[in-house]
Write a protein that holds these residues in place. Structure first.
Motif, PDB file in Angstrom:
ATOM      1  N   ASP A 116       0.830  -1.212   0.000  1.00 17.61           N
ATOM      2  CA  ASP A 116       0.000   0.000   0.000  1.00 17.61           C
ATOM      3  C   ASP A 116       0.862   1.258   0.000  1.00 17.61           C
ATOM      4  O   ASP A 116       0.518   2.289   0.584  1.00 17.61           O
ATOM      5  N   GLY A 117       2.042   1.153  -0.656  1.00 14.64           N
ATOM      6  CA  GLY A 117       2.929   2.299  -0.785  1.00 14.64           C
ATOM      7  C   GLY A 117       3.930   2.468   0.344  1.00 14.64           C
ATOM      8  O   GLY A 117       4.843   3.280   0.247  1.00 14.64           O
ATOM      9  N   ALA A 118       3.786   1.720   1.447  1.00 11.64           N
ATOM     10  CA  ALA A 118       4.658   1.906   2.615  1.00 11.64           C
ATOM     11  C   ALA A 118       6.111   1.549   2.286  1.00 11.64           C
ATOM     12  O   ALA A 118       6.375   0.744   1.396  1.00 11.64           O
ATOM     13  N   PRO A 119       7.046   2.184   3.000  1.00 13.88           N
ATOM     14  CA  PRO A 119       6.863   3.201   4.053  1.00 13.88           C
ATOM     15  C   PRO A 119       6.570   4.578   3.475  1.00 13.88           C
ATOM     16  O   PRO A 119       6.939   4.868   2.337  1.00 13.88           O
ATOM     17  N   ASP A 141       5.400   3.296  -3.639  1.00  9.79           N
ATOM     18  CA  ASP A 141       4.341   3.699  -4.583  1.00  9.79           C
ATOM     19  C   ASP A 141       4.916   3.824  -5.981  1.00  9.79           C
ATOM     20  O   ASP A 141       6.040   4.321  -6.168  1.00  9.79           O
ATOM     21  N   ILE A 142       4.158   3.386  -6.973  1.00  6.34           N
ATOM     22  CA  ILE A 142       4.444   3.733  -8.359  1.00  6.34           C
ATOM     23  C   ILE A 142       3.429   4.795  -8.768  1.00  6.34           C
ATOM     24  O   ILE A 142       2.498   5.088  -8.016  1.00  6.34           O
ATOM     25  N   LEU A 143       3.610   5.370  -9.929  1.00  6.46           N
ATOM     26  CA  LEU A 143       2.789   6.526 -10.291  1.00  6.46           C
ATOM     27  C   LEU A 143       1.300   6.231 -10.234  1.00  6.46           C
ATOM     28  O   LEU A 143       0.515   7.050  -9.748  1.00  6.46           O
ATOM     29  N   VAL A 144       0.891   5.047 -10.693  1.00  2.51           N
ATOM     30  CA  VAL A 144      -0.541   4.749 -10.736  1.00  2.51           C
ATOM     31  C   VAL A 144      -1.100   4.567  -9.333  1.00  2.51           C
ATOM     32  O   VAL A 144      -2.219   5.016  -9.042  1.00  2.51           O
ATOM     33  N   SER A 145      -0.348   3.947  -8.416  1.00  4.50           N
ATOM     34  CA  SER A 145      -0.842   3.785  -7.042  1.00  4.50           C
ATOM     35  C   SER A 145      -0.812   5.124  -6.304  1.00  4.50           C
ATOM     36  O   SER A 145      -1.678   5.396  -5.465  1.00  4.50           O
ATOM     37  N   TYR A 146       0.177   5.971  -6.610  1.00  5.52           N
ATOM     38  CA  TYR A 146       0.252   7.306  -6.020  1.00  5.52           C
ATOM     39  C   TYR A 146      -0.970   8.130  -6.421  1.00  5.52           C
ATOM     40  O   TYR A 146      -1.626   8.770  -5.576  1.00  5.52           O
ATOM     41  N   THR A 147      -1.304   8.088  -7.689  1.00  4.60           N
ATOM     42  CA  THR A 147      -2.485   8.810  -8.170  1.00  4.60           C
ATOM     43  C   THR A 147      -3.754   8.246  -7.564  1.00  4.60           C
ATOM     44  O   THR A 147      -4.668   8.992  -7.174  1.00  4.60           O
ATOM     45  N   PHE A 148      -3.829   6.929  -7.477  1.00  2.00           N
ATOM     46  CA  PHE A 148      -5.016   6.285  -6.903  1.00  2.00           C
ATOM     47  C   PHE A 148      -5.226   6.694  -5.449  1.00  2.00           C
ATOM     48  O   PHE A 148      -6.353   6.967  -5.025  1.00  2.00           O
ATOM     49  N   THR A 182       3.023  16.196   1.271  1.00  6.52           N
ATOM     50  CA  THR A 182       1.751  16.810   1.665  1.00  6.52           C
ATOM     51  C   THR A 182       0.561  16.033   1.141  1.00  6.52           C
ATOM     52  O   THR A 182      -0.578  16.386   1.416  1.00  6.52           O
ATOM     53  N   THR A 183       0.801  14.992   0.372  1.00  4.67           N
ATOM     54  CA  THR A 183      -0.243  14.107  -0.123  1.00  4.67           C
ATOM     55  C   THR A 183       0.137  12.678   0.254  1.00  4.67           C
ATOM     56  O   THR A 183       1.302  12.401   0.551  1.00  4.67           O
ATOM     57  N   PRO A 184      -0.831  11.733   0.238  1.00  3.86           N
ATOM     58  CA  PRO A 184      -0.475  10.339   0.532  1.00  3.86           C
ATOM     59  C   PRO A 184       0.555   9.828  -0.468  1.00  3.86           C
ATOM     60  O   PRO A 184       0.271   9.714  -1.662  1.00  3.86           O
ATOM     61  N   ALA A 185       1.773   9.530  -0.010  1.00  5.89           N
ATOM     62  CA  ALA A 185       2.856   9.085  -0.895  1.00  5.89           C
ATOM     63  C   ALA A 185       3.773   8.163  -0.117  1.00  5.89           C
ATOM     64  O   ALA A 185       4.132   8.454   1.028  1.00  5.89           O
TER      65      ALA A 185
END
Length: 516
Positions: free
Chosen positions: A452-455, A468-475, A461-464
């Motif tokens: 789920d992108g961790a750690p 994360d890859i770009l598509v999960s970051y955007t999601f 300032t956004t969930p990151a």
């Protein structure tokens, strides 16, 4: 010739009738969309209906009849979502700003407050399809207030009520049937003989209610109790409560917010906001590395396994081939969840084994490097069977005469691989490697289920997250549990589209050179 025309004529009329029926259904859908204020969707469907009708009934559009379905599919599933995404990127559309200005204004105008006056218990009487309300007064014991008739399809505004010594005609509805009418009862505004108004205040009572705000023009509302003004702020997308003469910047925001076009604001945030720019570039770099490493390791292991299972001295090739393909046969989400448990830092079997052997318990989900290593390992396990299957097919296409000739010359297995095997399979394998790179570039399922992108990235300032890859970051920005910012997510998606387009163009150029 006349006989042919007579045979074709009914079929022509049947085709026109079918086209007309489809058009009527679609036009009905356009009307519903327009009534729901979905103007963009309504115009899009209307354009499709007009174009499709012209293609299928016009002689000039005959040549387009066979490509129109494909063009329609591309327009609906690729072009329109792309245009819509870019459009959203220029707005403040988010979980706090979901509605257009008119609906937010209507929401505030529908707010009511309880005023002084008597509340009435009520009963509902039904006669046919019509209903009447009986209001029971605590003061007038010998008289009752009876409303004029109404039904669920026709509600007078306002509904009149007058005193009467008699009960309404019809049968009294039991309370459980009254509850079923609560949505209709909520819409009622009942006017009494003294011109005061009643509204539903609970499931058993009507009481005196008044509108909290009144429209004074220019989308400005006035609080009837305090005289405060509610003005739309087109910079923030909120109604602001201010006193007369007070600047809008000193007021208080009143939710919900409304959607506004904020220009290039979301794109500027991506490029200049340190809390977004830094994580975005870090995630973009990791996405390229992750996709590249996944392709490389799956190719190397898949090709190695393909060579091993085709090695003639090896007995039981079929059993080994079956066992090696099993990871590809198991649904990916099941395998990912199993690996998530295996890599558990406290109770996972992998850490238990490492602790027994080396006294170490790696922090797979907390350490950035170990988390990325885990992601690549799991993805390699999931992807190598696909490469192995491809490689087996390509290896079988290589003539045995080449290897026999190299054996006569005394070539080693490594020389055979570098001089015969690799040059023979690289051309047909290159497009498949590009497809694998594109798949891993957008491998949302793996990241969402495994880490789920961790750690998390510190300072974002956004969930990151680091994995994360770009598509999960955007999601996560668009649908994350800490708030949904669709405008910013759409801006990032637009950047991703441009980047992927550039990468695809470079890949196509490189592929063309390799295949020449």
């Amino acid at each position: 010739m006349e006989a042919v025309q007579k045979v074709q004529s009914p079929m022509t009329w049947l085709a026109w009738g079918l086209v007309g029926l489809i058009d009527l259904i679609l036009l009905y859908g356009v009307t519903l969309m327009y009534a729901q204020e979905e103007i963009a969707f309504a115009l899009t469907i209307l354009l499709i209906v007009c174009t499709g009708t012209w293609v299928f009934i016009s002689n000039k559009g005959y040549n387009y009849r066979y490509v129109f379905p494909a063009l329609l599919g591309v327009s609906i599933f690729i072009v329109f979502p792309l245009i819509y995404t870019v459009n959203v990127a220029f707005t403040n559309y988010s979980s706090s700003h979901l509605l257009p200005l008119e609906r937010v204004k209507k929401h505030h105008l529908n707010k009511t407050y309880k005023t002084e006056g008597e509340s009435y218990n009520f009963k509902v009487y039904q006669q046919g399809d019509d209903y009447r309300l009986l209001f029971i007064s605590n003061k007038e014991t010998n008289k009752h207030l009876i409303s004029s008739p109404f039904n669920e399809l026709s509600i007078p505004a306002p509904l009149k009520a007058d005193f009467s010594p008699d009960l309404p005609d019809g049968k009294e509805l039991p309370f459980r049937d009254t509850i079923k009418l609560r949505q209709t009862l909520k819409k009622l505004i009942v006017q009494l003989p003294d011109n005061s108004e009643l509204s539903l205040t609970s499931l058993r009572k009507f009481g005196p209610m008044s509108k909290l705000y009144r429209d004074i023009g220019h989308d400005t509302l006035e609080d009837v109790r305090s005289g405060h003004l509610l003005k739309p702020d087109y910079a923030t997308g909120f109604y602001i409560e201010v006193s007369e003469g007070q600047p809008i910047s000193a007021g208080k925001q009143m939710g919900p917010g409304f959607v506004i076009y904020n220009g290039w604001s979301n794109f500027v945030r991506v490029l200049k906001d340190p809390g977004i720019q830094g994580p975005f570039l870090q995630i973009f770099t990791w996405t390229l590395i992750f996709a590249g490493l996944s392709v490389f390791f799956t190719l190397v292991i898949g090709l190695l396994m393909a060579c091993l299972v085709q090695w003639e001295p090896l007995k039981g090739n079929g059993a080994y081939r079956l066992l090696l393909i099993l990871p590809y046969a198991v649904p990916a989400f099941i395998s990912i969840l199993i690996f998530r448990g295996l890599f558990n830092q406290n109770f996972g079997e992998i850490n238990m084994l490492l602790n027994l052997l080396f006294g170490a318990q790696p922090e797979w989900f907390s350490n950035e490097f170990l988390a990325k290593t885990m992601v690549v390992l799991v993805n390699t396990w999931l992807g190598y069977p696909y490469m192995m299957i491809l490689s087996i097919g390509l290896l079988k296409s290589i003539p045995d005469d080449l290897y026999e000739a190299s054996a006569i010359d005394g070539a080693s297995p490594v020389q055979n691989f570098l001089s015969i095997t690799l040059p023979m399979i690289i051309k047909p394998l290159t497009p498949l490697l590009i497809a694998s790179f594109a798949f891993n570039f957008n491998n949302l399922v793996l990241i969402a289920l495994l880490t789920d992108g961790a750690p998390n990235i510190i300072g974002a300032t956004t969930p990151a997250g680091a994995t994360d890859i770009l598509v999960s970051y955007t999601f996560r920005i668009a649908f994350g549990q800490y708030g949904q910012d669709y405008g910013l997510a759409s801006a990032i998606a637009t950047f991703i589209f441009i980047m992927v387009g550039v990468i695809a163009w470079v890949n196509l150029k490189a592929t063309k050179r390799v295949l020449e």
